[in-house]
Write a protein that holds these residues in place. Sequence first.
Motif, mmCIF file in Angstrom:
data_model
loop_
_atom_site.group_PDB
_atom_site.id
_atom_site.type_symbol
_atom_site.label_atom_id
_atom_site.label_comp_id
_atom_site.label_asym_id
_atom_site.label_seq_id
_atom_site.Cartn_x
_atom_site.Cartn_y
_atom_site.Cartn_z
ATOM 1 N N VAL A 139 0.292 -1.358 -0.100
ATOM 2 C CA VAL A 139 0.433 -0.055 0.295
ATOM 3 C C VAL A 139 0.747 1.193 -0.702
ATOM 4 O O VAL A 139 0.338 2.102 -0.547
ATOM 5 N N TYR A 169 0.834 -2.391 -7.360
ATOM 6 C CA TYR A 169 -0.085 -2.548 -5.570
ATOM 7 C C TYR A 169 -0.749 -1.322 -6.857
ATOM 8 O O TYR A 169 -1.171 -0.300 -6.930
ATOM 9 N N GLU A 225 -5.434 -1.105 -5.837
ATOM 10 C CA GLU A 225 -6.042 -2.040 -4.910
ATOM 11 C C GLU A 225 -7.717 -1.921 -6.303
ATOM 12 O O GLU A 225 -8.597 -3.214 -6.175
ATOM 13 N N ARG A 236 -6.765 -6.025 -0.607
ATOM 14 C CA ARG A 236 -6.503 -4.332 -0.387
ATOM 15 C C ARG A 236 -5.693 -4.823 1.081
ATOM 16 O O ARG A 236 -5.811 -5.250 1.756
ATOM 17 N N GLU A 249 -4.636 -1.275 4.667
ATOM 18 C CA GLU A 249 -5.240 -0.029 4.996
ATOM 19 C C GLU A 249 -4.625 0.028 6.214
ATOM 20 O O GLU A 249 -4.488 -0.670 7.025
#
Length: 200
Positions: free
Chosen positions: A30, A52, A54, A128, A130
């Motif tokens: 991320v 990467y 999402e 994903r 976060e």
Amino acid sequence: MAFRKFLLVCCLFTAMTPRLLAVEGMWFPVFISQQIEQMQQMGLNLSSEDLYDEFNASLKDGIVRFGRGCTGSFISDGGLILTNHHCGYGQIQRHSSVENDYLTHGFWAGSRGEELPNPGLTISILVRMEDVTARVVEAIEPGMTETAREKAVREVSRKISDEASEADRYEAQVSPFFYGNEYFLFVYEIYKDVRLVGAP
């Protein structure tokens, strides 16, 4: 005397060898955009979105978590995955017998019908991730005992994971990093039909 000559040659070789540098560390997908420039200077020809993204296809979609922690990668549009031999060793062993010793002689499915099912084995694909540190830290109050702090972190982590699972569509988990100073949510899509296709 021969040993001294050998030692001298080794020293000269070492002195002439260019200095090798290793750039190490944990680079979260991320946050890859923060390191992409350094990686490109080292020769990478991909963008951060190639690695990467999402919402679009990217390299993260080709890498899987095999079972409880091994990695693997897709090598076909039909879902064929490669992983290290030791990662599938237990499954190969379970399918083996005295008559069919797949650990010794290997195994190759000639068709989809010959693929061997592996109940309980899963493949996880990262959907994903976060940074949820702020939300977790919000649940910690000044002066809390260590037990109360752990309970608060556990409860808020479970709540975040439940929300992210979208009514069990995904598997989600919040994990602490850097000695509990940062928390990240990982959302995975889980595949349960994993079959043995080949083993050398």
